[in-house]
Design a protein around this motif. Sequence first.
Motif, mmCIF file in Angstrom:
data_model
loop_
_atom_site.group_PDB
_atom_site.id
_atom_site.type_symbol
_atom_site.label_atom_id
_atom_site.label_comp_id
_atom_site.label_asym_id
_atom_site.label_seq_id
_atom_site.Cartn_x
_atom_site.Cartn_y
_atom_site.Cartn_z
ATOM 1 N N PRO A 197 0.810 -1.229 0.000
ATOM 2 C CA PRO A 197 0.000 0.000 0.000
ATOM 3 C C PRO A 197 0.833 1.265 0.000
ATOM 4 O O PRO A 197 0.400 2.293 -0.529
ATOM 5 C CB PRO A 197 -0.843 -0.134 1.277
ATOM 6 C CG PRO A 197 -0.086 -1.093 2.140
ATOM 7 C CD PRO A 197 0.558 -2.051 1.196
ATOM 8 N N SER A 198 2.043 1.209 0.583
ATOM 9 C CA SER A 198 2.870 2.412 0.619
ATOM 10 C C SER A 198 3.240 2.872 -0.798
ATOM 11 O O SER A 198 3.403 4.068 -1.037
ATOM 12 C CB SER A 198 4.140 2.156 1.431
ATOM 13 O OG SER A 198 4.922 1.131 0.857
ATOM 14 N N THR A 199 3.355 1.937 -1.738
ATOM 15 C CA THR A 199 3.641 2.297 -3.130
ATOM 16 C C THR A 199 2.506 3.136 -3.706
ATOM 17 O O THR A 199 2.735 4.149 -4.381
ATOM 18 C CB THR A 199 3.842 1.035 -3.974
ATOM 19 O OG1 THR A 199 4.999 0.341 -3.510
ATOM 20 C CG2 THR A 199 4.032 1.375 -5.447
ATOM 21 N N LEU A 200 1.278 2.741 -3.429
ATOM 22 C CA LEU A 200 0.129 3.475 -3.956
ATOM 23 C C LEU A 200 -0.073 4.792 -3.214
ATOM 24 O O LEU A 200 -0.503 5.784 -3.812
ATOM 25 C CB LEU A 200 -1.126 2.606 -3.871
ATOM 26 C CG LEU A 200 -1.051 1.274 -4.620
ATOM 27 C CD1 LEU A 200 -2.411 0.566 -4.576
ATOM 28 C CD2 LEU A 200 -0.586 1.458 -6.057
ATOM 29 N N ILE A 201 0.233 4.815 -1.929
ATOM 30 C CA ILE A 201 0.144 6.068 -1.170
ATOM 31 C C ILE A 201 1.108 7.095 -1.754
ATOM 32 O O ILE A 201 0.755 8.262 -1.959
ATOM 33 C CB ILE A 201 0.435 5.809 0.318
ATOM 34 C CG1 ILE A 201 -0.732 5.036 0.957
ATOM 35 C CG2 ILE A 201 0.678 7.115 1.063
ATOM 36 C CD1 ILE A 201 -0.436 4.512 2.344
ATOM 37 N N ARG A 202 2.320 6.671 -2.040
ATOM 38 C CA ARG A 202 3.288 7.584 -2.659
ATOM 39 C C ARG A 202 2.820 8.008 -4.048
ATOM 40 O O ARG A 202 2.975 9.175 -4.436
ATOM 41 C CB ARG A 202 4.663 6.920 -2.735
ATOM 42 C CG ARG A 202 5.747 7.800 -3.352
ATOM 43 C CD ARG A 202 7.110 7.160 -3.257
ATOM 44 N NE ARG A 202 7.612 7.148 -1.895
ATOM 45 C CZ ARG A 202 8.223 8.185 -1.324
ATOM 46 N NH1 ARG A 202 8.412 9.305 -1.997
ATOM 47 N NH2 ARG A 202 8.658 8.108 -0.089
ATOM 48 N N PHE A 203 2.233 7.091 -4.803
ATOM 49 C CA PHE A 203 1.725 7.413 -6.132
ATOM 50 C C PHE A 203 0.631 8.479 -6.059
ATOM 51 O O PHE A 203 0.468 9.277 -6.990
ATOM 52 C CB PHE A 203 1.181 6.145 -6.797
ATOM 53 C CG PHE A 203 0.606 6.364 -8.167
ATOM 54 C CD1 PHE A 203 1.418 6.733 -9.231
ATOM 55 C CD2 PHE A 203 -0.752 6.204 -8.403
ATOM 56 C CE1 PHE A 203 0.888 6.934 -10.495
ATOM 57 C CE2 PHE A 203 -1.292 6.397 -9.659
ATOM 58 C CZ PHE A 203 -0.466 6.763 -10.711
ATOM 59 N N LEU A 204 -0.104 8.522 -4.944
ATOM 60 C CA LEU A 204 -1.152 9.527 -4.766
ATOM 61 C C LEU A 204 -0.619 10.821 -4.159
ATOM 62 O O LEU A 204 -1.403 11.687 -3.773
ATOM 63 C CB LEU A 204 -2.285 8.966 -3.907
ATOM 64 C CG LEU A 204 -3.066 7.799 -4.531
ATOM 65 C CD1 LEU A 204 -4.202 7.390 -3.607
ATOM 66 C CD2 LEU A 204 -3.601 8.157 -5.913
ATOM 67 N N GLY A 205 0.699 10.948 -4.084
ATOM 68 C CA GLY A 205 1.289 12.233 -3.743
ATOM 69 C C GLY A 205 1.589 12.465 -2.277
ATOM 70 O O GLY A 205 1.752 13.615 -1.853
ATOM 71 N N VAL A 206 1.704 11.380 -1.497
ATOM 72 C CA VAL A 206 1.936 11.515 -0.060
ATOM 73 C C VAL A 206 3.104 10.618 0.344
ATOM 74 O O VAL A 206 3.186 9.457 -0.079
ATOM 75 C CB VAL A 206 0.682 11.111 0.744
ATOM 76 C CG1 VAL A 206 0.929 11.284 2.240
ATOM 77 C CG2 VAL A 206 -0.521 11.938 0.320
ATOM 78 N N ARG A 207 3.977 11.139 1.196
ATOM 79 C CA ARG A 207 5.057 10.321 1.734
ATOM 80 C C ARG A 207 4.473 9.262 2.674
ATOM 81 O O ARG A 207 3.746 9.601 3.613
ATOM 82 C CB ARG A 207 6.056 11.191 2.488
ATOM 83 C CG ARG A 207 6.853 12.137 1.605
ATOM 84 C CD ARG A 207 7.819 12.999 2.402
ATOM 85 N NE ARG A 207 7.122 13.953 3.260
ATOM 86 C CZ ARG A 207 7.093 13.893 4.569
ATOM 87 N NH1 ARG A 207 7.712 12.922 5.213
ATOM 88 N NH2 ARG A 207 6.441 14.811 5.280
ATOM 89 N N PRO A 208 4.765 7.977 2.456
ATOM 90 C CA PRO A 208 4.187 6.935 3.322
ATOM 91 C C PRO A 208 4.509 7.122 4.794
ATOM 92 O O PRO A 208 3.679 6.802 5.653
ATOM 93 C CB PRO A 208 4.810 5.647 2.765
ATOM 94 C CG PRO A 208 5.134 5.961 1.343
ATOM 95 C CD PRO A 208 5.530 7.412 1.327
ATOM 96 N N GLU A 209 5.694 7.657 5.094
ATOM 97 C CA GLU A 209 6.041 7.839 6.510
ATOM 98 C C GLU A 209 5.151 8.886 7.176
ATOM 99 O O GLU A 209 4.939 8.842 8.396
ATOM 100 C CB GLU A 209 7.517 8.216 6.656
ATOM 101 C CG GLU A 209 7.953 9.431 5.875
ATOM 102 C CD GLU A 209 8.468 9.113 4.479
ATOM 103 O OE1 GLU A 209 9.291 9.917 3.979
ATOM 104 O OE2 GLU A 209 8.049 8.081 3.902
ATOM 105 N N LEU A 210 4.616 9.828 6.408
ATOM 106 C CA LEU A 210 3.682 10.805 6.966
ATOM 107 C C LEU A 210 2.397 10.111 7.385
ATOM 108 O O LEU A 210 1.824 10.413 8.448
ATOM 109 C CB LEU A 210 3.393 11.898 5.928
ATOM 110 C CG LEU A 210 2.445 13.019 6.358
ATOM 111 C CD1 LEU A 210 3.069 13.859 7.459
ATOM 112 C CD2 LEU A 210 2.094 13.909 5.168
ATOM 113 N N VAL A 211 1.926 9.191 6.557
ATOM 114 C CA VAL A 211 0.723 8.433 6.889
ATOM 115 C C VAL A 211 0.975 7.521 8.085
ATOM 116 O O VAL A 211 0.138 7.402 8.991
ATOM 117 C CB VAL A 211 0.252 7.617 5.670
ATOM 118 C CG1 VAL A 211 -0.981 6.784 6.020
ATOM 119 C CG2 VAL A 211 -0.057 8.546 4.500
ATOM 120 N N ALA A 212 2.150 6.888 8.135
ATOM 121 C CA ALA A 212 2.475 5.989 9.240
ATOM 122 C C ALA A 212 2.472 6.713 10.579
ATOM 123 O O ALA A 212 2.148 6.118 11.616
ATOM 124 C CB ALA A 212 3.830 5.341 8.996
ATOM 125 N N ALA A 213 2.800 8.004 10.570
ATOM 126 C CA ALA A 213 2.845 8.786 11.800
ATOM 127 C C ALA A 213 1.506 9.441 12.130
ATOM 128 O O ALA A 213 1.374 10.066 13.181
ATOM 129 C CB ALA A 213 3.928 9.863 11.700
#
Length: 328
Positions: A197-213
């Motif tokens: 999912p982190s690959t798709l989150i980045r594809f949608l313009g967001v750093r995955p680590e931002l979502v993780a936090a």
Amino acid sequence: MTRRGMLVGGLAAAAAALGGVAWRFRMDLGRAQAGARDGSRLLSLSGQLIEYADRGGGPALLSIHGAGGGFDQGLANASELVGDGYRIVAPSRFGYLRTPVPPDASPAAQAEAHAALLEALAIPKAIVLGVSAGARSAVELALRRPERVAALVLMVPGLYAPQSPVSIEPSRGSRFAFWVVNAGGDFAWWAAMKMAPSTLIRFLGVRPELVAAASPAEQRRVLDIVRSVEPLSRRYRGINVDSTPDLHELPLERISAPTLIVSARDDLFNTLPAARYAADRIPGARLAVFDTGGHLLVGRGAAVRAEVSAFLDGGGPEPAGGAQDSPN
């Protein structure tokens, strides 16, 4: 157990696992397809079919979705940003869900379709919300049919910028996700949601680590947005239209509607230069910029809603003569 028995047992287990994966995929895809059918209507406007949803009561708000969306994303965007108390009209743009791609799929043509939809629904004037790639036809509508636009709200706008254009984040994972989109592959998108999912989150313009936090609720919101791209096979034509835009300079100084523009400094689609460029040229525009949040404005929901609410309540537009950058 003999070697042959072990092999047969292994093959049987693998077949069962594959069968389980196929069953889960069919169930999830069926739910996505049902959700993409329910709650919308079709209108033929000068021979062009337009799918739209029409919900609620109060001042009219035209909610124009971004890439990967449809009327369902338009409804969700409006619900997040303004809540109840508005009549939300949410069209599926060209190539999304049941709206076909016409020979002219330009933002200008899409704006004319928006105006025709408002006219068909007997809505003389509406607040116009344009999100991401949806900001292009929102701006064209404000330029071409100013009498139809009561106010203009542009969220993380995928607009023209002369020196630092909007672009897809160039990582290997984003290139893979873009390949999946071009193929219109429902299973590939579904599998990536489950496995990476982190690959798709980045594809949608967001750093995955931002979502993780982020908070659990915000993590669920982001994953819901990733999931909402399904069924990809009914959206990829629109995504391909959005991915090859003819972005060029527009006479933004002619926009007369009060305007609010929101972006984030860490948007991986690089919308901030376009947001600044538009805010500098639209008379009296207000520009709200967040330090973090990415393209989905992760963790900024309350602050963004407050900006939109103040703007629509009459406290947002700045005096003519320059935009205000609201650092957060």
